[in-house]
Enzyme design. Structure first.
Site, PDB file in Angstrom:
ATOM      1  N   ASP A  30       0.402  -1.606   0.281  1.00  0.00           N
ATOM      2  CA  ASP A  30      -0.096   0.083   0.058  1.00  0.00           C
ATOM      3  C   ASP A  30       0.986   1.416   0.496  1.00  0.00           C
ATOM      4  OD1 ASP A  30      -2.475   1.728  -0.404  1.00  0.00           O
ATOM      5  OD2 ASP A  30      -3.166   1.576   1.990  1.00  0.00           O
TER       6      ASP A  30
ATOM      7  N   LYS B   1      -8.211  -1.804   4.178  1.00  0.00           N
ATOM      8  CA  LYS B   1      -7.237  -0.394   4.075  1.00  0.00           C
ATOM      9  C   LYS B   1      -7.609   0.271   5.465  1.00  0.00           C
ATOM     10  CE  LYS B   1      -6.632   3.203   1.215  1.00  0.00           C
ATOM     11  NZ  LYS B   1      -5.446   3.146  -0.312  1.00  0.00           N
TER      12      LYS B   1
ATOM     13  N   LYS C 266      -8.809  14.532  -2.340  1.00  0.00           N
ATOM     14  CA  LYS C 266      -9.309  13.843  -1.056  1.00  0.00           C
ATOM     15  C   LYS C 266      -9.236  14.936   0.374  1.00  0.00           C
ATOM     16  CE  LYS C 266      -6.777  10.088   1.076  1.00  0.00           C
ATOM     17  NZ  LYS C 266      -6.731   8.674   1.330  1.00  0.00           N
TER      18      LYS C 266
ATOM     19  N   LYS D 111       3.172   1.736   3.561  1.00  0.00           N
ATOM     20  CA  LYS D 111       1.658   1.940   4.393  1.00  0.00           C
ATOM     21  C   LYS D 111       2.116   1.060   5.441  1.00  0.00           C
ATOM     22  CE  LYS D 111      -2.650   3.569   3.302  1.00  0.00           C
ATOM     23  NZ  LYS D 111      -2.662   4.563   2.328  1.00  0.00           N
TER      24      LYS D 111
HETATM   25  P1  NAD Z   1      -8.565   3.626  -9.595  1.00  0.00           P
HETATM   26  O1  NAD Z   1      -9.928   3.769  -9.205  1.00  0.00           O
HETATM   27  O2  NAD Z   1      -8.732   5.262 -10.402  1.00  0.00           O
HETATM   28  O3  NAD Z   1      -7.643   2.733 -10.325  1.00  0.00           O
HETATM   29  C1  NAD Z   1      -7.519   1.369 -10.150  1.00  0.00           C
HETATM   30  C2  NAD Z   1      -7.242   1.135 -11.531  1.00  0.00           C
HETATM   31  O4  NAD Z   1      -7.584  -0.435 -11.877  1.00  0.00           O
HETATM   32  C3  NAD Z   1      -9.508   1.218 -12.141  1.00  0.00           C
HETATM   33  O5  NAD Z   1      -9.449   1.467 -13.681  1.00  0.00           O
HETATM   34  C4  NAD Z   1      -9.413  -0.022 -12.560  1.00  0.00           C
HETATM   35  O6  NAD Z   1     -10.094  -0.399 -13.587  1.00  0.00           O
HETATM   36  C5  NAD Z   1      -8.635  -0.828 -12.604  1.00  0.00           C
HETATM   37  N1  NAD Z   1      -8.804  -2.412 -11.844  1.00  0.00           N
HETATM   38  C6  NAD Z   1      -9.173  -2.979 -11.018  1.00  0.00           C
HETATM   39  N2  NAD Z   1      -9.157  -4.527 -10.839  1.00  0.00           N
HETATM   40  C7  NAD Z   1      -8.206  -4.827 -11.827  1.00  0.00           C
HETATM   41  C8  NAD Z   1      -7.305  -5.553 -11.970  1.00  0.00           C
HETATM   42  N3  NAD Z   1      -7.834  -7.327 -11.489  1.00  0.00           N
HETATM   43  N4  NAD Z   1      -6.835  -5.894 -13.128  1.00  0.00           N
HETATM   44  C9  NAD Z   1      -6.337  -4.342 -13.686  1.00  0.00           C
HETATM   45  N5  NAD Z   1      -6.657  -3.191 -13.643  1.00  0.00           N
HETATM   46  C10 NAD Z   1      -7.660  -3.789 -13.085  1.00  0.00           C
HETATM   47  O7  NAD Z   1      -7.752   3.821  -8.330  1.00  0.00           O
HETATM   48  P2  NAD Z   1      -6.469   4.878  -7.915  1.00  0.00           P
HETATM   49  O8  NAD Z   1      -6.963   6.467  -6.960  1.00  0.00           O
HETATM   50  O9  NAD Z   1      -5.582   4.678  -9.150  1.00  0.00           O
HETATM   51  O10 NAD Z   1      -6.191   4.168  -7.199  1.00  0.00           O
HETATM   52  C11 NAD Z   1      -5.360   2.871  -7.158  1.00  0.00           C
HETATM   53  C12 NAD Z   1      -4.738   1.843  -5.949  1.00  0.00           C
HETATM   54  O11 NAD Z   1      -3.816   2.665  -5.432  1.00  0.00           O
HETATM   55  C13 NAD Z   1      -5.733   2.050  -4.584  1.00  0.00           C
HETATM   56  O12 NAD Z   1      -6.181   0.214  -4.163  1.00  0.00           O
HETATM   57  C14 NAD Z   1      -5.813   2.785  -3.846  1.00  0.00           C
HETATM   58  O13 NAD Z   1      -6.100   1.888  -2.279  1.00  0.00           O
HETATM   59  C15 NAD Z   1      -4.504   2.291  -3.511  1.00  0.00           C
HETATM   60  N6  NAD Z   1      -3.321   3.860  -3.119  1.00  0.00           N
HETATM   61  C16 NAD Z   1      -3.738   5.238  -3.621  1.00  0.00           C
HETATM   62  C17 NAD Z   1      -2.941   5.952  -3.129  1.00  0.00           C
HETATM   63  C18 NAD Z   1      -3.365   7.797  -3.585  1.00  0.00           C
HETATM   64  O14 NAD Z   1      -3.411   8.135  -2.738  1.00  0.00           O
HETATM   65  N7  NAD Z   1      -3.052   7.621  -4.241  1.00  0.00           N
HETATM   66  C19 NAD Z   1      -2.798   5.872  -1.729  1.00  0.00           C
HETATM   67  C20 NAD Z   1      -2.687   5.027  -1.058  1.00  0.00           C
HETATM   68  C21 NAD Z   1      -2.841   3.902  -1.838  1.00  0.00           C
END
Ligand code: NAD
Length: 506
Positions: free
Chosen positions: A301, A350, A391, A463
């Protein structure tokens, strides 16, 4: 900024390598009654770093998501030196928020006693972002220009300028099992691999080989930045050993998550696998498989905003002798990540990674906390579509002062989540590539030993850091010092002591 060149009999720069000799010091402790007996241990270590970064590509799982499109746009924009107009004036592409591109470390001091700073890539050569190729998978078939429009992160001028290039980028079909994410994710899933789990792994491996060949790459890093999955069950016979995990994939066991399939495919192709989400992709069988194939894995994460600040504030409080007694974190966000986290089983993943971040700091101070005592620590996440990628994180820290006094901090943070995450994704790839070029050996030994399969050096960026053995370190300063001091060791410099006695003695 300048590169550094160390002048010392203990450091040699050859065409291919930097060969350095450093003293490595540890302290062995033994408790007897009220006394801790400490034995300093010193040994000479030789560090060998290949000087040339490899031709590297990153394959993003979740390429069309907010993080995936933002990182891709940042790579293209920086490569092109993109400039665009905003209401505040002209803006140009940059990597603000990236440790490897925008942070410096103190190297020493000059004749006037002034500190001299250098970027990390000035200490040892690091992969340049302009040289990084990108590809990936997504369950949504939208090209990256359309995905960026849907994601509402990038300035419209940036989207327009990059659209011709982004339109050419189409995610590969994804391994996807909707039972591991929120049911609301099914509606975007029009780009999913058919077949059994074994067939999907086979196809993912072919994708990796195809990318590697098409771009003439020496190294591929597979990085999960797709939706948070629920935790998979870990049980004997299913995924507890490498062989059991491979057999479970052959049997198409439904409790093997899609993310574990990507990890297995990456490991079998000799790639580094990084888990940017909280779920337990890297089950024991996966870790054993990585060790068996000598590849690196990093988890879990991304550590972007709230947790990063928490790992600084709690470290500050506990190390200042103040006793945090209650930590309450509220978040609300309106992007697809938030939508997915609105299901209890994905939120739970999470919550677990967010809650464990203070444990080691609390355990470090038995003066403040009795054995087993912990601050109350609550994490709440709500989905509010209107705020999109912007956020909001609200945290309340309450601590005890002397004479029964209380101190309460309230912190409010608003920012685009993906603009914090994209530079971090770059850092993970840059540092992961670097880690494959470094070897250590006790002075006089024949063989250099690489970093362990579980790459704990990258703890600063995640994380819930996975470590091969020993204790997890969550303190951000200690995690950063670890990266700095390893880079320093590569060029024969001892760890930064911060004593600066040259300025402090009479
Ligand atoms: P998002 O939902 O915009 O993007 C995720 C993408 O993954 C989507 O386009 C979805 O269609 C695709 N997807 C889902 N399952 C899949 C699979 N099995 N194979 C291929 N593609 C798949 O989310 P995000 O904002 O880009 O965040 C992505 C991840 O990063 C999340 O799990 C989030 O919790 C984690 N994260 C983000 C942050 C941040 O600051 N943005 C911080 C910590 C963790």
């Amino acid at each position: 900024m300048a590169n550094i060149r160390v002048l010392s009999d203990d450091v040699h720069y050859t065409e291919e390598h930097i060969l350095a000799k450093v003293q490595y010091e540890t302290a062995h402790c033994k408790r007897t009654g009220d006394t801790i007996q400490v034995t300093p241990r010193r040994r000479w270590l030789e560090v060998r770093t290949a000087r040339r970064p490899q031709r590297t590509g990153v394959m993003l799982v979740g390429w069309g998501g907010n993080n995936g499109t933002t990182l891709t746009a940042a790579l293209l924009a920086n490569r092109a030196g993109l400039r665009w107009e905003t209401k505040e004036g002209e803006r140009r592409a940059d990597w603000l928020g990236s440790l490897t591109q925008c942070a410096t470390l103190r190297v020493g001091s000059d004749d006037d006693g002034k500190d001299v700073w250098a970027p990390m890539s000035g200490v040892v050569p690091l992969l340049h972002p302009d040289d990084l190729e990108v590809d990936g998978w997504d369950v949504s078939s939208l090209d990256l220009a359309a995905a960026a429009r849907r994601n509402r992160v990038l300035d419209v001028e940036v989207q327009r300028a990059l659209a011709p290039q982004l339109r050419e980028l189409r995610p590969r079909a994804a391994a996807f099992d909707c039972s591991f994410v929120a049911a609301n994710q099914q509606e975007r899933a029009d780009n999913v691999l058919p077949g059994t789990r074994a067939q999907q792994v086979q196809r993912l491996r072919e994708d990796i080989r195809d990318f590697k060949k098409a771009k003439s790459l020496e190294r591929v890093v597979v990085l999960w930045t797709a939706n948070t999955e629920r935790f998979a069950e870990v049980r004997p016979g299913l995924n507890d050993t490498a062989d059991n995990l491979l057999a479970s994939i052959e049997r198409n066991e439904t409790e093997v998550s899609s993310s574990t399939l990507y990890a297995v495919a990456a490991i079998l192709e000799g790639c580094t696998y990084i888990n940017g989400s909280p779920q337990n992709t890297l089950v024991p069988g996966c870790l054993e498989l990585a060790e068996r194939h000598g590849t690196h894995v990093v988890g879990d994460d991304l550590k972007t905003g709230q947790t990063k600040l928490k790992s600084v504030l709690v470290d500050f409080l506990v190390s200042a002798g103040i006793k945090p007694t209650s930590i309450v974190s509220y978040n609300h966000l309106g992007n697809n990540d938030g939508k997915n986290l609105s299901a209890p089983h994905t939120f739970r993943s999470k919550e677990i990674t967010k809650r464990n971040v203070v444990d080691d700091m609390v355990d470090s101070n038995p003066i403040l906390y009795a054995p087993g005592e912990h601050p109350d620590h609550v994490v709440v996440i709500k989905y509010v579509p209107y705020v999109g990628d912007s956020k909001r994180a609200m945290d309340e820290y309450t601590g005890e002062l002397m004479f029964g006094g209380r101190q309460t901090f309230v912190v409010h943070n608003t920012c685009e989540d993906s603009l914090l995450a994209a530079p971090l994704l770059l850092d993970l790839v840059v540092l992961a590539e670097f880690c494959t070029r470094v070897g250590f050996r006790p002075a006089g030994d024949d063989e250099y030993v690489p970093f362990h399969s579980v790459l704990a050096l990258l703890s600063y960026l995640v994380k819930a850091p996975m470590v091969p053995r020993g204790t997890v370190v969550n303190s951000l300063f200690r995690q950063r010092a670890c990266i700095e001091n390893v880079l320093r060791a590569c060029v024969g410099l001892g760890p930064e002591s911060n004593m600066q006695l040259e300025h402090k003695l009479a």
